[in-house]
Design a protein around this motif. Structure first.
Motif, PDB file in Angstrom:
ATOM      1  N   ALA A  81       0.833  -1.203   0.000  1.00  0.00           N
ATOM      2  CA  ALA A  81       0.000   0.000   0.000  1.00  0.00           C
ATOM      3  C   ALA A  81       0.868   1.253   0.000  1.00  0.00           C
ATOM      4  O   ALA A  81       0.589   2.209  -0.738  1.00  0.00           O
ATOM      5  CB  ALA A  81      -0.918   0.006   1.215  1.00  0.00           C
ATOM      6  N   ALA A 113       2.490   1.520  -3.489  1.00  0.00           N
ATOM      7  CA  ALA A 113       1.518   1.939  -4.508  1.00  0.00           C
ATOM      8  C   ALA A 113       1.063   3.373  -4.272  1.00  0.00           C
ATOM      9  O   ALA A 113       0.912   4.141  -5.224  1.00  0.00           O
ATOM     10  CB  ALA A 113       0.308   0.996  -4.500  1.00  0.00           C
ATOM     11  N   VAL A 172      -5.712  -0.880  -8.382  1.00  0.00           N
ATOM     12  CA  VAL A 172      -6.156  -0.322  -7.098  1.00  0.00           C
ATOM     13  C   VAL A 172      -7.662  -0.091  -7.112  1.00  0.00           C
ATOM     14  O   VAL A 172      -8.378  -0.465  -6.182  1.00  0.00           O
ATOM     15  CB  VAL A 172      -5.392   0.988  -6.774  1.00  0.00           C
ATOM     16  N   GLN A 214     -10.641  -2.058  -4.936  1.00  0.00           N
ATOM     17  CA  GLN A 214     -11.483  -1.261  -4.051  1.00  0.00           C
ATOM     18  C   GLN A 214     -12.956  -1.444  -4.349  1.00  0.00           C
ATOM     19  O   GLN A 214     -13.784  -1.354  -3.455  1.00  0.00           O
ATOM     20  CB  GLN A 214     -11.174   0.230  -4.209  1.00  0.00           C
ATOM     21  N   ALA A 217      -5.132  -1.872  -1.234  1.00  0.00           N
ATOM     22  CA  ALA A 217      -5.645  -0.972  -2.277  1.00  0.00           C
ATOM     23  C   ALA A 217      -6.246   0.288  -1.661  1.00  0.00           C
ATOM     24  O   ALA A 217      -6.001   1.404  -2.135  1.00  0.00           O
ATOM     25  CB  ALA A 217      -6.689  -1.696  -3.129  1.00  0.00           C
ATOM     26  N   GLU A 238      -4.667   4.271  -1.793  1.00  0.00           N
ATOM     27  CA  GLU A 238      -5.429   5.442  -2.246  1.00  0.00           C
ATOM     28  C   GLU A 238      -5.464   6.533  -1.172  1.00  0.00           C
ATOM     29  O   GLU A 238      -5.389   7.723  -1.489  1.00  0.00           O
ATOM     30  CB  GLU A 238      -6.845   5.026  -2.630  1.00  0.00           C
TER      31      GLU A 238
END
Length: 176
Positions: A19, A22, A41, A45, A110, A114
């Motif tokens: 995470a 990313a 991602v 989600q 994911a 974000e």
């Protein structure tokens, strides 16, 4: 309750490194493979859990192709749903415990990616420019200057995600 804590903590530990990687990659403007990473991602989600549930119900009901196995509403069916939702497979031959842990880890990595991306990108452009002005490189700015400033924006969402992780684990507690 300790099984829930154990599963949640293991999932969080497994979700953390991918995470963070990313999230930082997505916070950058452009790089090769960015579109693919964004797609992955967003797919992890937003995979509709209702569709997975309906698919498994159709497969495992008495009239379904796997109805003879009488797995509907059973522990293996629940873990299969988790595995299907997060890996797109009916299982990887993992024990129930690790199936739930890896499923939660993939989903949460994911979401956390974000959150990190949004926290870094939400900072005013002047923060990056100030870091460049004092001689920091792009990677130093991204890893040393911006995260401490963005943590105030990220912290509520990260705490909320941990609560979600713990409650999702409660939903799958019958698998053990």
């Amino acid at each position: 309750i300790w099984v829930s804590v154990k599963v949640s903590m293991l999932a969080l530990l497994l979700a953390g490194p991918p995470a963070i990687a990313a999230g930082y990659l997505l916070a950058q403007r452009a790089f090769p493979g960015r579109r693919l990473l964004v797609t992955l991602v967003q797919a992890f989600q937003s995979f509709p859990t209702v569709v997975v549930g309906l698919l498994l119900y159709l497969l495992l009901s008495r009239q379904g192709p796997l109805g003879a196995l009488q797995l509907l509403f059973s522990q293996p069916a629940m873990v299969a749903g988790q595995m299907l939702m997060f890996f797109g497979l009916l299982g990887l031959g993992l024990p129930f415990f690790w199936g739930v842990v890896f499923g939660l880890a993939v989903y949460n990595s994911a979401v956390i990616a974000e959150i990190l991306r949004a926290g870094i990108v939400s900072l005013p452009k002047g923060q990056s420019e100030a870091a460049y002005a004092i001689g920091l490189t792009r990677s130093q700015t991204l890893f040393r200057s911006l995260p401490p400033q963005g943590i105030r924006r990220m912290l509520p969402a990260l705490i909320s995600q941990f609560v979600v992780l713990a409650t999702r684990r409660q939903c799958s507690r019958n698998a053990f």
